[in-house]
Design a protein around this motif. Structure first.
Motif, PDB file in Angstrom:
ATOM      1  N   GLY A   1       0.836  -1.197   0.000  1.00 39.67           N
ATOM      2  CA  GLY A   1       0.000   0.000   0.000  1.00 39.67           C
ATOM      3  C   GLY A   1       0.872   1.249   0.000  1.00 39.67           C
ATOM      4  N   VAL A   2       0.322   2.319  -0.521  1.00 35.81           N
ATOM      5  CA  VAL A   2       1.065   3.590  -0.569  1.00 35.81           C
ATOM      6  C   VAL A   2       0.121   4.714  -0.173  1.00 35.81           C
ATOM      7  N   ILE A   3       0.543   5.562   0.742  1.00 33.81           N
ATOM      8  CA  ILE A   3      -0.272   6.747   1.014  1.00 33.81           C
ATOM      9  C   ILE A   3       0.555   8.001   0.766  1.00 33.81           C
ATOM     10  N   ALA A   4      -0.121   9.035   0.298  1.00 33.82           N
ATOM     11  CA  ALA A   4       0.578  10.280  -0.027  1.00 33.82           C
ATOM     12  C   ALA A   4       0.821  11.080   1.250  1.00 33.82           C
ATOM     13  N   VAL A   5       1.985  11.663   1.331  1.00 33.84           N
ATOM     14  CA  VAL A   5       2.296  12.548   2.477  1.00 33.84           C
ATOM     15  C   VAL A   5       3.010  13.789   1.956  1.00 33.84           C
ATOM     16  N   GLU A   6       3.032  14.796   2.817  1.00 36.47           N
ATOM     17  CA  GLU A   6       3.865  15.968   2.541  1.00 36.47           C
ATOM     18  C   GLU A   6       4.448  16.451   3.865  1.00 36.47           C
ATOM     19  N   GLU A   7       5.536  17.199   3.779  1.00 36.20           N
ATOM     20  CA  GLU A   7       6.095  17.784   4.994  1.00 36.20           C
ATOM     21  C   GLU A   7       5.297  19.029   5.331  1.00 36.20           C
TER      22      GLU A   7
END
Ligand code: G1P
Length: 303
Positions: free
Chosen positions: A159-165
Motif C-alpha cells: 500500500g502507498v499513502i501520499a504525504v507531505e512535509e
C-alpha cells in the motif's frame, strides 16, 4: 498491480464552507468551470482508474445529478452545432464508470470508506479525498499524484499513502506517519516504510511532520480491519486507525509526491487552487495574470 477502482468519500457536511454548503455540496464548488470533484476524478483516470465509487450522503443528490446524462441539454447543443459545449457537458460522465453508495450516518472517514466494501470487492483500490486538490508544477510533464503512487506501489509492492512535509504548527489538523526511509534510488528519498500512524496528534505527540494527504492505495484487507476499528479522534471511525491495524500484517509506504496540494475544503484554499489552475491553463493564464497585476497595483497604491 493495476488499480481499477477509486473510492471518493463525499458525504461530509462541508462546515468550513457554510453557508454555501447549505445547498451546494463543497465537492461541486468550482475551480474555474468544473467542480473540484471532477479534478480528482481526472487525476484518478490518468492513473488508469476505470471505476469511481462516490460515497455521498442522502442530502447530496446534486452530486449524483451532475454525473447523469443531461439529454435535453445535449440534444439542444447538438442541434445548434455547439460541439465544444457539448464536449464539456458530457465530459464528467465519460471519464469513468461512476457509481454511488450512500453513507446514512456521518460516523467518520473510515466508516465512509467501509461503505464501498461491496463495490470494491477483493482488489486493491485508491481512496481519494476530494478536498485535497493536487496540481503539478506549471508546464511540468510529471504524472499526477495518483499515477506516481501507482508506480511506487508497483516498485515497492504494498500500500502507498501520499504525504507531505508540513509546518509543525498545523500538524494537529492531519494524520501523521512515522517510519524509516526506503533506499530506492528511483524515488529520490521520497518513500518511507510506515511503522506508525496517528490521527490529529498534538504537536508534542506527533512522531514526525510527514502529514497524510488524501490519496491512499490500499489492499482490500483494509475493509475487515475498518469493521473492527473503534471510534478514535473526534469520536469518529478513522481511516488512519484502520491503517495502523493494517501495518501489523501488510507493508504500507508513505510517498512524498511531486506536486502541490491545495486545501479545497476551505474558501481560501479553493481560491488559491483556482488561481493556480487558472495560471496553468492556456485559455485562462493571461486573464489570471491580469487580475493578479490589478490587485497588486491596487494594494501597492493603498500601502
Ligand atoms: C483527513 C484524514 C487525515 C488527513 C487529511 C488530509 O482528515 O483523516 O489523516 O491528513 O484528511 O486532508 P480531515 O481533513 O477529513 O479531517
Amino acid at each position: 498491480m493495476k488499480i481499477r477502482k477509486a473510492v471518493i468519500p463525499a458525504a461530509g457536511l462541508g462546515t468550513r464552507f457554510l453557508p454555501v454548503t447549505m445547498s451546494v455540496p463543497k465537492e461541486l464548488l468550482p475551480i474555474i468551470d468544473r467542480p473540484q470533484l471532477q479534478y480528482v476524478i481526472a487525476e484518478a483516470v490518468e492513473a488508469g482508474v476505470e471505476e469511481v465509487i462516490i460515497v455521498t450522503s442522502p442530502e447530496k443528490e446534486s452530486i449524483t445529478d451532475y454525473f447523469r446524462p443531461h439529454l435535453e441539454l445535449e440534444q439542444r447543443l447538438a442541434d445548434n452545432g455547439e460541439q465544444a459545449l457539448l464536449d464539456r457537458v458530457t465530459e464528467a460522465g465519460n471519464m469513468a464508470r461512476v457509481s454511488f453508495v450512500v453513507q446514512h450516518e456521518a460516523l467518520g472517514l473510515g466508516h465512509a470508506v467501509l461503505m464501498a466494501k461491496d463495490a470494491v470487492g477483493d482488489e486493491p483500490f485508491v481512496v481519494i479525498l476530494p478536498d485535497d486538490i493536487i496540481s503539478q508544477a506549471p508546464g511540468a510533464h510529471t504524472p499526477g499524484a495518483i499515477a506516481q503512487m501507482v508506480q511506487v506501489s508497483e516498485r515497492v509492492g504494498g500500500g502507498v499513502i501520499a504525504v507531505e512535509e508540513s509546518p509543525w504548527e498545523v500538524i494537529h489538523n492531519y494524520g501523521v506517519v512515522a517510519g524509516t526511509p526506503v533506499s530506492d534510488p528511483a524515488s529520490h528519498g521520497r518513500i518511507v516504510k510506515i511503522e506508525g500512524l496517528v490521527e490529529k496528534p498534538a504537536r508534542e505527540q506527533a512522531p514526525s511532520n510527514l502529514t497524510i494527504v488524501g490519496r491512499y492505495i490500499l489492499p482490500p484487507e483494509i475493509f475487515g480491519l475498518l469493521e473492527r476499528t473503534e471510534p478514535g479522534a473526534k469520536g469518529e471511525i478513522q481511516l488512519t486507525d484502520g491503517l495502523l491495524a493494517l501495518i501489523q500484517d501488510h507493508d504500507l509506504f508513505a510517498y512524498r509526491f511531486d506536486g502541490k496540494r491545495f486545501d479545497g475544503g476551505t474558501p481560501m484554499g479553493l481560491l488559491r487552487a483556482s488561481l493556480a489552475f487558472a495560471l496553468d491553463r492556456d485559455d485562462t493564464r493571461e486573464d489570471a495574470l491580469a487580475i493578479l497585476r490589478e490587485f497588486q497595483d491596487s494594494t501597492s497604491e493603498t500601502a
